[in-house]
Write a protein that holds these residues in place. Structure first.
Motif, mmCIF file in Angstrom:
data_model
loop_
_atom_site.group_PDB
_atom_site.id
_atom_site.type_symbol
_atom_site.label_atom_id
_atom_site.label_comp_id
_atom_site.label_asym_id
_atom_site.label_seq_id
_atom_site.Cartn_x
_atom_site.Cartn_y
_atom_site.Cartn_z
ATOM 1 N N UNK A 78 9.288 -1.183 -0.572
ATOM 2 C CA UNK A 78 8.841 0.118 -0.133
ATOM 3 C C UNK A 78 7.326 0.437 -0.124
ATOM 4 N N UNK A 79 6.786 1.523 0.571
ATOM 5 C CA UNK A 79 5.372 1.731 0.283
ATOM 6 C C UNK A 79 5.129 2.256 -1.212
ATOM 7 N N UNK A 80 4.376 1.798 -1.744
ATOM 8 C CA UNK A 80 4.053 1.712 -3.340
ATOM 9 C C UNK A 80 4.889 0.806 -4.133
ATOM 10 N N UNK A 81 5.765 0.083 -3.537
ATOM 11 C CA UNK A 81 6.533 -0.787 -4.351
ATOM 12 C C UNK A 81 6.015 -2.138 -4.756
ATOM 13 N N UNK A 82 6.766 -2.823 -5.773
ATOM 14 C CA UNK A 82 5.707 -3.763 -6.468
ATOM 15 C C UNK A 82 7.201 -5.027 -6.633
ATOM 16 N N UNK A 119 -7.765 -3.739 4.607
ATOM 17 C CA UNK A 119 -7.565 -2.472 5.539
ATOM 18 C C UNK A 119 -7.891 -1.287 4.409
ATOM 19 N N UNK A 120 -8.495 -0.274 4.742
ATOM 20 C CA UNK A 120 -8.708 1.149 3.979
ATOM 21 C C UNK A 120 -7.660 1.514 3.096
ATOM 22 N N UNK A 121 -6.166 1.528 3.661
ATOM 23 C CA UNK A 121 -5.182 2.099 3.079
ATOM 24 C C UNK A 121 -4.899 1.220 1.903
ATOM 25 N N UNK A 122 -4.949 -0.165 2.035
ATOM 26 C CA UNK A 122 -4.633 -1.016 0.923
ATOM 27 C C UNK A 122 -5.921 -0.833 -0.172
ATOM 28 N N UNK A 130 0.921 -1.202 -0.188
ATOM 29 C CA UNK A 130 -0.103 -0.010 -0.081
ATOM 30 C C UNK A 130 0.958 1.255 -0.156
ATOM 31 N N UNK A 131 0.263 2.488 -0.560
ATOM 32 C CA UNK A 131 1.018 3.560 -0.497
ATOM 33 C C UNK A 131 0.896 4.318 0.916
ATOM 34 N N UNK A 132 1.480 5.246 1.027
ATOM 35 C CA UNK A 132 1.831 6.073 2.253
ATOM 36 C C UNK A 132 0.699 6.349 2.814
ATOM 37 N N UNK A 133 0.275 5.935 4.298
ATOM 38 C CA UNK A 133 -0.873 6.101 4.995
ATOM 39 C C UNK A 133 -0.555 6.973 6.129
ATOM 40 N N UNK A 134 -1.784 7.438 6.663
ATOM 41 C CA UNK A 134 -1.591 8.494 7.899
ATOM 42 C C UNK A 134 -1.212 7.276 9.276
ATOM 43 N N UNK A 135 -0.297 8.169 10.016
ATOM 44 C CA UNK A 135 0.196 7.283 11.104
ATOM 45 C C UNK A 135 -0.967 6.968 12.261
ATOM 46 N N UNK A 136 -0.610 5.902 12.681
ATOM 47 C CA UNK A 136 -1.722 5.354 13.827
ATOM 48 C C UNK A 136 -1.917 6.626 14.641
ATOM 49 N N UNK A 143 -2.359 9.092 2.961
ATOM 50 C CA UNK A 143 -2.307 10.741 3.031
ATOM 51 C C UNK A 143 -2.361 11.093 1.534
ATOM 52 N N UNK A 144 -2.582 12.646 1.127
ATOM 53 C CA UNK A 144 -2.526 12.996 -0.216
ATOM 54 C C UNK A 144 -1.321 12.343 -1.006
ATOM 55 N N UNK A 145 -0.152 12.194 -0.537
ATOM 56 C CA UNK A 145 0.975 11.714 -0.831
ATOM 57 C C UNK A 145 0.755 10.318 -1.323
ATOM 58 N N UNK A 146 0.297 9.544 -0.537
ATOM 59 C CA UNK A 146 -0.062 8.238 -0.834
ATOM 60 C C UNK A 146 -0.990 7.882 -2.009
ATOM 61 N N UNK A 147 -2.129 8.758 -1.918
ATOM 62 C CA UNK A 147 -3.063 8.950 -3.279
ATOM 63 C C UNK A 147 -2.202 8.971 -4.531
ATOM 64 N N UNK A 148 -1.246 10.042 -4.574
ATOM 65 C CA UNK A 148 -0.367 10.354 -5.653
ATOM 66 C C UNK A 148 0.454 9.113 -6.091
ATOM 67 N N UNK A 149 1.085 8.453 -5.081
ATOM 68 C CA UNK A 149 1.856 7.529 -5.271
ATOM 69 C C UNK A 149 1.050 6.302 -5.932
#
Length: 161
Positions: A132-136, A57-60, A8-14, A28-34
């Motif tokens: 990495x976040x948003x890695x494949x 999970x929401x972020x995924x 999953x891409x960058x997410x808001x911290x707990x 996060x906004x960065x995560x949506x762009x990623x």
């Protein structure tokens, strides 16, 4: 079969935004762009999925939805797998994916579970990858079972943009 393991891409911290449940952490906004950039990068490299499986999970889920946002028709079927969670068992995920009967399947999930899944597929629990976040990572196998997979490539989100 080609399996694309996508973190999953960058997410808001707990605890941010008053969210206490880890499963409800949004991108996060960065995560949506990623995630949108990831979808663009995969398409530019002619990577296709018949199915895109996501963690509940929401972020995924948001990462998967953003990947598919500009995907051309026919879009891959988006499917939720309840076992594709941080502490999920690789065997259960493997069984779920086998039952889908797809040849090109994306899995959007979490670390450490995706790393453990890659090790399980390759047959060596110590051979885990770190995404990495948003890695494949692309793993090929005849079917998703322990010890039959081969890691073909592993990239960071920057490589895809």
């Amino acid at each position: 079969m080609e399996l694309y393991l996508i973190r999953h891409a960058d997410a808001a911290p707990a605890g941010a935004q008053g969210i206490r449940d880890d499963a409800q952490r949004p991108l996060t906004d960065i995560g949506h762009k990623q995630a949108r950039d990831l979808g663009d990068g995969l398409r530019k490299r002619d990577i296709k999925f018949e199915k895109l499986v996501t963690s509940p999970f929401l972020r995924a889920r948001q990462t998967a939805e953003d990947i598919l946002q500009d995907w051309p028709d026919p879009k891959p079927e988006l499917i939720v797998c309840e076992d594709l969670v941080p502490d999920g068992k690789p065997r259960r995920v493997g069984r779920f994916v086998r039952d889908l009967k797809g040849e090109h399947v994306g899995l959007v999930g979490h670390m450490p579970q995706l790393g453990i899944l890659s090790g399980w597929l390759s047959g060596d629990k110590d051979a885990q990858i770190n995404l990495a976040k948003a890695g494949v990572a692309c793993v090929t196998c005849d079917e998703p079972r322990k010890g039959v997979g081969t890691l073909i490539w592993l990239v960071t989100p920057e490589w895809l943009t």
